[in-house]
Scaffold this active site. Structure first.
Site, PDB file in Angstrom:
ATOM      1  N   LEU A  42       8.044 -43.238 -48.834  1.00 56.45           N
ATOM      2  CA  LEU A  42       8.677 -42.033 -49.383  1.00 56.45           C
ATOM      3  C   LEU A  42       8.282 -40.776 -48.616  1.00 56.45           C
ATOM      4  CD1 LEU A  42       8.057 -42.711 -53.184  1.00 56.45           C
ATOM      5  CD2 LEU A  42      10.204 -43.029 -51.946  1.00 56.45           C
ATOM      6  N   TYR A  99      -3.493 -48.282 -62.476  1.00 55.31           N
ATOM      7  CA  TYR A  99      -2.456 -47.566 -61.733  1.00 55.31           C
ATOM      8  C   TYR A  99      -1.641 -46.713 -62.701  1.00 55.31           C
ATOM      9  CZ  TYR A  99       1.723 -46.537 -59.021  1.00 55.31           C
ATOM     10  OH  TYR A  99       2.763 -45.881 -58.399  1.00 55.31           O
TER      11      TYR A  99
END
Length: 307
Positions: A32, A188
């Site tokens: 990204l 996470y």
């Protein structure tokens, strides 16, 4: 097919100009971050790639320049700059910020993009659980050290890349460092929930300064973020086929980051959460102001901003 991927069309943001603006992107050598760096360079921004591996970052920068094409030299043309930044090291974060503050007269956009995804239990240089340390604490310190420059450059923007997986996270103040128990998936999700809470609390603190802060989820994207995810050998061909068919490309996944960094549509918008370039609702736990403030206070101590 498009609906399943929820993909924004590349180029749908338009040809907004970022000429004369400086952007920092963490983790900009792949995925990204690399896609966002290329697009913002195409918009003629001065893009600073904050990356852990300098050699890989320099290689990515050369490739991006070749893709975008060489522009005429001049102070208003786009520029790509590589700077070493290891978010698993508070020392590295401080050194990076010190150099930025010495060399850069302005900072218009900070994109907190880099991340670690579901890694085995390991610790940062400073003894923090890796996912919480990199995804939240490293960016927390980075942003705070650059706030003065962002305020002086206002109107300016901070973009925080989170994940839809925040929904499965909880902020356990009794075990933020996962010393008692560790589940790589839940940790996470905790770090991504922390990203959103941080963005909301920072937006509150920056009201009236001209600096906006928004968080986002990019969707499911084909990147190397999942390098720690174990897929059985026999299942890999099927997984690769499914990911090719239904996952976003890095460019598609980066569209919301680019939108929040450059679009006039979100000028002055702050404290919101976006997906596919549209504002989205958050679960109540991601809007808990008491938890956000407590997390902020503890984070300040953890990174050494407060003794």
């Amino acid at each position: 097919w498009r609906w399943l991927r929820g993909a924004a069309r590349p180029g749908a943001i338009g040809e907004a100009s970022m000429r004369g603006k400086t952007v920092i992107i963490t983790g900009a050598n792949s995925g990204l971050g690399r896609a966002a760096a290329a697009e913002l360079l195409r918009m003629q921004a001065r893009v600073i790639m904050g990356c852990r591996d300098r050699a890989r970052a320099e290689r990515a920068a050369r490739e991006i320049r070749a893709e975008v094409g060489e522009r005429a030299e001049g102070e208003d043309s786009g520029e790509l700059v590589v700077r070493e930044l290891d978010l698993a090291s508070l020392r590295s974060v401080r050194a990076f910020c010190h150099r930025v503050l010495q060399e850069e007269p302005r900072l218009d956009v900070l994109i907190n993009n880099a991340g670690v995804f579901q890694c085995p239990y390991m610790k940062t240089e400073d003894g923090f659980e890796m996912q919480f340390g990199v995804n939240h604490l490293g960016h927390f310190l980075l942003t705070n050290l650059l706030l003065g420059l962002l305020k002086n450059s206002a109107p300016s923007r901070i973009v925080v890349v989170s994940s839809k997986l925040y929904k499965y996270g909880e902020i356990n103040f009794e075990d933020l460092n996962s010393e008692i128990s560790y589940n790589k998936s839940f940790c996470y999700s905790r770090s991504k929930l922390a990203n959103i809470l941080f963005a909301r609390e920072l937006a509150r603190r920056l009201e009236g300064t001209g600096v906006t802060v928004n968080s986002l989820h990019p969707g499911i994207v084909r990147t190397n973020l999942g390098r720690y995810v174990n897929i059985p050998l026999l299942a890999k061909p099927l997984f690769n086929l499914v990911s090719w068919a239904f996952f976003k490309t890095p460019l598609e996944g980066a569209q919301t980051s680019i939108y929040l960094a450059s679009s006039p549509d979100v000028e002055g918008v702050s404290g919101k959460y976006f997906g596919d370039c549209k504002e989205e609702e958050l679960l109540p736990k991601a809007m808990d102001d008491l938890v956000a403030r407590k997390l902020w206070d503890i984070s300040e101590v953890m990174v050494g901003l407060l003794k």
